[in-house]
Design a protein around this motif. Structure first.
Motif, PDB file in Angstrom:
ATOM      1  N   ASN A  99       0.825  -1.206   0.000  1.00 30.13           N
ATOM      2  CA  ASN A  99       0.000   0.000   0.000  1.00 30.13           C
ATOM      3  C   ASN A  99       0.857   1.253   0.000  1.00 30.13           C
ATOM      4  O   ASN A  99       0.542   2.228  -0.698  1.00 30.13           O
ATOM      5  N   ALA A 102       2.283   1.765  -3.371  1.00 28.52           N
ATOM      6  CA  ALA A 102       1.282   2.326  -4.287  1.00 28.52           C
ATOM      7  C   ALA A 102       1.186   3.830  -4.091  1.00 28.52           C
ATOM      8  O   ALA A 102       1.101   4.604  -5.043  1.00 28.52           O
ATOM      9  N   ILE A 133      -7.513  10.368  -9.179  1.00 29.21           N
ATOM     10  CA  ILE A 133      -8.582   9.626  -8.489  1.00 29.21           C
ATOM     11  C   ILE A 133      -7.976   8.829  -7.338  1.00 29.21           C
ATOM     12  O   ILE A 133      -8.471   8.860  -6.215  1.00 29.21           O
ATOM     13  N   TYR A 134      -6.866   8.140  -7.644  1.00 32.85           N
ATOM     14  CA  TYR A 134      -6.238   7.350  -6.574  1.00 32.85           C
ATOM     15  C   TYR A 134      -5.648   8.241  -5.499  1.00 32.85           C
ATOM     16  O   TYR A 134      -5.466   7.812  -4.369  1.00 32.85           O
ATOM     17  N   ALA A 135      -5.325   9.488  -5.859  1.00 27.99           N
ATOM     18  CA  ALA A 135      -4.784  10.408  -4.861  1.00 27.99           C
ATOM     19  C   ALA A 135      -5.894  11.030  -4.034  1.00 27.99           C
ATOM     20  O   ALA A 135      -5.619  11.782  -3.104  1.00 27.99           O
ATOM     21  N   GLY A 136      -7.162  10.735  -4.407  1.00 26.94           N
ATOM     22  CA  GLY A 136      -8.281  11.251  -3.627  1.00 26.94           C
ATOM     23  C   GLY A 136      -8.605  12.711  -3.916  1.00 26.94           C
ATOM     24  O   GLY A 136      -9.202  13.387  -3.078  1.00 26.94           O
TER      25      GLY A 136
ATOM     26  N   MET B   1      -6.101   8.379  -0.239  1.00 27.30           N
ATOM     27  CA  MET B   1      -5.345   7.529  -1.162  1.00 27.30           C
ATOM     28  C   MET B   1      -6.280   6.626  -1.952  1.00 27.30           C
ATOM     29  O   MET B   1      -6.089   6.373  -3.108  1.00 27.30           O
ATOM     30  N   ASN B   2      -7.278   6.162  -1.279  1.00 29.04           N
ATOM     31  CA  ASN B   2      -8.128   5.200  -1.989  1.00 29.04           C
ATOM     32  C   ASN B   2      -9.286   5.857  -2.718  1.00 29.04           C
ATOM     33  O   ASN B   2      -9.736   6.912  -2.346  1.00 29.04           O
ATOM     34  N   MET B   3      -9.700   5.175  -3.762  1.00 28.37           N
ATOM     35  CA  MET B   3     -10.842   5.663  -4.532  1.00 28.37           C
ATOM     36  C   MET B   3     -12.101   5.612  -3.683  1.00 28.37           C
ATOM     37  O   MET B   3     -12.311   4.664  -2.950  1.00 28.37           O
ATOM     38  N   ALA B 332      -2.707   2.793  -7.793  1.00 28.01           N
ATOM     39  CA  ALA B 332      -3.819   2.063  -7.209  1.00 28.01           C
ATOM     40  C   ALA B 332      -3.294   1.052  -6.196  1.00 28.01           C
ATOM     41  O   ALA B 332      -2.375   0.294  -6.499  1.00 28.01           O
ATOM     42  N   THR B 333      -3.867   1.070  -4.996  1.00 24.22           N
ATOM     43  CA  THR B 333      -3.494   0.063  -4.006  1.00 24.22           C
ATOM     44  C   THR B 333      -4.197  -1.243  -4.346  1.00 24.22           C
ATOM     45  O   THR B 333      -5.183  -1.235  -5.101  1.00 24.22           O
TER      46      THR B 333
END
Lengths: 264, 416
Positions: A99, A102, A133-136, B1-3, B332-333
């Motif tokens: 994680n 990532a 998107i993944y960075a929020g 961090m997460n969608m 992406a995690t």
């Protein structure tokens, strides 16, 4: 229009554009990588030590099987070294879990691949928004930043085009915009012109050179192509898992024509 | 961090939209499963409601006594006639005389008659009834009149026709006053019954009523005679003044009949006393079991639909290996990839489920257009269906999604 975008981006990245800080953005110390194929151990890297400073334009060169792909994977935090240490922008990478890796990839690294790797049936701007998107990042800001990134690679009026409606050169520009949009510490480009004709290839190299010169982005090419390496200011040669050469390029080839990059 | 979930759902919709045909075909599996469950539950509820209505419409607080013993098993009632069991006119009179709190009583003798009018014929059930039959069964003549006391006393050859018989024999005429032949004997049509429609008992209007004495002594002389020579009955109806009075009436009637039939303390009854409540419970149990059983069969198709989702998601993971590699490269995690594929599967099955509800409701009401009752779609069934379809997506999506999340980004990016 491009000039304006470049100006604003320069302000955004003003820190990087300042004097070279003494801290390297990439600090690799005695890194080895050994792949296990059943009982056989295959060493891919046999002790690599390497520093790259912010604002550099570097080529890592080597024939296939030299270990340059392995090095790129480690630099890109897609893989971790068997031994040795790797600090990316001050962060010890070799201790991180999946994680955390990532997150590092998301924040500090922009990838540009030989085969573009855009999402199919997805518009240019949506492609560029993906890392955010993944960075929020919230939708509105995401959209603005993606548009700015696309404008900075000269695709300001191709925002809604889908990847299959774009030429190879244009697709690679979208990929560069996607790499840029998170404001990463380094851009890792793996044979970025390998799938392009020479004219499109030159345009792509021009973009990289501009990003480096005008916005101070650190760009690292991984390539076996001496013509690409000739566009950089430093060539690191790797062979058989070791660094065998590391010299500056005195007179880099300038890819950009005198007139500004055509807006597409 | 997460969608976040909204982004993931949008992404899933876009991905599914990019492959509409495949998404549609996969959804069909779920839609059929959910549709079948919804339709069967709705029809089942409709049947149950209908049965309820039927029983309450055929009179309240009603007890029926029939010859033979109805054995109760888990599947419902079964009529087993003891060979020499009869209900006789004497039984009827004794029961009526011996019980109290009986508001009304009636009796019938029922058999089958061949009807003929001009060139038309019809074979239907003929019930010889006492005049109060109409009252206890809550069933009246809509034109003409029902059987009356005078008809019974004179063994009159008069008949009241059910709607089906009218349709068969008198498609274009008014049957009142016409002569029909029943088993060759001429009868005058004095009335037409109101229509009861068809039910789980069959077409209730395929019946004709004649005076009880006429049936016993003229139409079905031989059948309607016990070995003792007494006239026999098919049913004795006792209508209690209230629901509370019913058990006492039932007990008294049983004692009277056991004594009259000379049954010893160890002998089982050779007659059965049926109350509506009991019948309702029996039929209710049957329909519940049936609904559950059909629902279970429908659920199997849902399972198959779920396997279809799993299959297509596995294909999708393989096809999109490079995309997964890229997503991992740009940050992406594993959890984000897992979430993406899981939500895709759930969205797929959810949309399938919604289509399934529409399909199921459509089927339920479509089918029940051709019968007398209407389907009942309970909100609970819809909630259950939506929940179930989401659960199916979750269950069958987990394995493919886990596979996607565990892909090594380097291998994934290199995948051709």
């Amino acid at each position: 229009m491009i000039e304006a975008t470049v100006q604003s981006n320069r302000q955004a990245t003003g820190l990087k554009n300042g004097k070279a800080t003494p801290m390297p953005v990439i600090d690799v110390q005695d890194v080895t990588k050994i792949y296990k194929m059943g009982d056989i151990e295959v060493p891919a890297l046999r002790g690599v030590t390497l520093q790259i400073y912010p604002g550099e334009l570097v080529a890592i060169m080597g024939p296939s099987g030299s270990g340059k792909s392995t090095l790129m994977n480690i630099l890109g935090c897609l893989d971790q070294p068997t031994s040795g240490t790797y600090k990316l922008d001050g962060v010890d990478v070799e201790k991180l879990n999946d994680n955390q890796l990532a997150e590092i990839r998301n924040r500090k690294i922009g990838f540009v691949f030989q085969s573009f790797n855009l999402l199919r049936r997805t518009s240019a701007i949506d492609n560029v928004e993906q890392p955010l998107i993944y960075a929020g990042v919230k939708a509105r800001e995401r959209h603005e930043r993606a548009r700015a990134a696309l404008e900075s690679v000269g695709l300001g009026n191709r925002l809604k085009h889908h990847s299959n409606e774009l030429s190879g050169g244009q697709q690679q520009r979208v990929a560069i915009a996607r790499a840029l949009v998170t404001n990463p510490a380094i851009i890792l480009a793996d044979e970025p012109t390998g799938n392009l004709d020479s004219k499109s290839g030159a345009e792509i190299m021009c973009i990289f050179q501009r990003l480096n010169m005008e916005q101070g982005n650190t760009v690292i090419f991984v390539t076996h192509d001496p013509r690409i390496a000739a566009h950089t200011r430093r060539i690191i040669r790797i062979s058989d898992g070791r660094i065998v050469g590391d010299e500056p390029v005195d007179d880099p080839v300038i890819a950009c024509p005198d007139e500004p990059l055509p807006v597409m | 961090m997460n969608m976040d979930v909204v982004e993931a759902v949008k992404l899933a919709l876009r991905t599914l939209g990019a492959n509409r045909l495949r998404a549609f075909l996969t959804m069909i599996g779920i839609s059929i499963g959910i549709g079948a469950v919804i339709a069967l539950l709705a029809i089942g509820s409709g049947v149950q409601q209908y049965i309820n209505d039927q029983f309450t419409s055929s009179g309240t607080n009603l007890l029926g006594i029939v010859p033979g013993r109805i054995q109760r098993g888990p599947g419902g009632g079964q009529n087993t006639f003891a060979p020499s069991s009869f209900l006789t006119m004497g039984d009827y009179r004794a029961v009526v005389a011996g019980t109290s709190n009986v508001e009304a009583h009636a009796a019938d003798f029922t058999s089958v008659g061949n009807f003929a009018y001009e060139s038309r014929t019809s074979q239907v059930q003929v019930s010889g009834v006492t005049p109060s039959f109409s009252r206890v069964r809550n069933w009246r003549a809509i034109s003409g009149r029902f059987v009356e006391e005078a008809d019974n006393n004179s063994r009159a050859r008069v008949v009241v026709l059910g709607q089906t018989v009218v349709n068969d024999l008198f498609p274009e005429e008014d049957p009142l006053g016409k002569q029909v032949k029943i088993n060759g004997l001429p009868f005058r049509v004095i009335g037409v019954m109101e229509s009861k429609g068809s039910s789980f008992l069959g077409d209730q209007d395929a019946i004709a009523f004649v005076p009880l004495s006429t049936a016993q002594e003229r139409l079905f002389q031989r059948q309607a005679q016990a070995r003792t020579g007494e006239r026999v009955l098919s049913t004795i109806y006792l209508q209690a003044t209230s629901d509370a009075a019913r058990p006492q009436i039932e007990a008294t009637a049983r004692d009277i009949l056991r004594e009259r039939h000379r049954l010893g303390p160890d002998d089982a009854d050779d007659f059965s006393i049926i109350s509506q409540t009991e019948l309702l419970n029996t039929f209710g149990a049957v329909t519940s079991v049936l609904t559950l059983f059909l629902g279970a069969i429908a659920a199997i198709s849902l399972l198959v639909g779920g396997i279809g989702i799993m299959n297509i998601m596995l294909v999708s993971v393989t096809e999109r290996t490079r995309e997964i590699g890229l997503r991992k490269a740009i940050g992406a995690t594993p959890a984000a990839i897992l979430g993406q594929f899981l939500i895709e599967a759930i969205v797929l099955s959810f949309i399938g489920g919604v289509f399934g509800i529409v399909l199921g409701v459509g089927i339920a009401f479509g089918v029940t257009r051709f019968v007398d009752f209407s389907a009942i779609v309970q909100p609970g069934a819809i909630i259950l269906a939506v929940g179930f379809s989401v659960a199916v997506g979750l269950f069958f999506g987990i394995y493919p999604a886990r596979r996607a999340s565990k892909l090594n980004p380097i291998d994934a990016l290199r995948f051709e």
